[in-house]
Write a protein that holds these residues in place. Sequence first.
Motif, PDB file in Angstrom:
ATOM      1  N   LYS A 197       0.827  -1.195   0.000  1.00 33.30           N
ATOM      2  CA  LYS A 197       0.000   0.000   0.000  1.00 33.30           C
ATOM      3  C   LYS A 197       0.866   1.251   0.000  1.00 33.30           C
ATOM      4  O   LYS A 197       1.910   1.285   0.650  1.00 33.30           O
ATOM      5  N   TYR A 257      -8.585  -4.574  -3.265  1.00 29.23           N
ATOM      6  CA  TYR A 257      -7.147  -4.266  -3.293  1.00 29.23           C
ATOM      7  C   TYR A 257      -6.651  -4.226  -4.736  1.00 29.23           C
ATOM      8  O   TYR A 257      -5.874  -3.349  -5.108  1.00 29.23           O
ATOM      9  N   HIS A 312      -3.276  -1.963  -5.442  1.00 23.57           N
ATOM     10  CA  HIS A 312      -2.379  -2.323  -4.343  1.00 23.57           C
ATOM     11  C   HIS A 312      -1.965  -3.789  -4.354  1.00 23.57           C
ATOM     12  O   HIS A 312      -1.238  -4.233  -3.490  1.00 23.57           O
TER      13      HIS A 312
END
Length: 126
Positions: free
Chosen positions: A67, A117, A122
């Motif tokens: 991240k 995600y 990410h």
Amino acid sequence: MNYKARRIGLLKTKRINQTLGTELEDADLWVSKAAHRHIALDHPNDYLTVLPNLSRVIEDPAYVGQKPGQADNFYLFRKIHDKDRAVLIAIGIRRNRYGTYNLRSAYAISDANIQRYRMAGHLRIL
């Protein structure tokens, strides 16, 4: 309960480096007493699923991620026998004074969160 440090296995970094653009070196991954305790107490519903699958995640991860703003860690995911969940492990990006990597956290994550995600950029397939 007595939470012991334990070796998870050898973290092979070639695919991680190719995907994240890092320059990590292969080294053992350990879960410390503190991290073991954290997983057991902060993720109690996942503990019995996560702990036996840690070595499987590092041996053959399906995804790798990092991240923004969390440059000190990266994470690996692998689907488990439950089709709607995966095990996520967060790993410190720098080796410790013993030359090994530290597992920071581990827990089960839903397929919906994996897709979130991925959509956010990410998470990448290995």
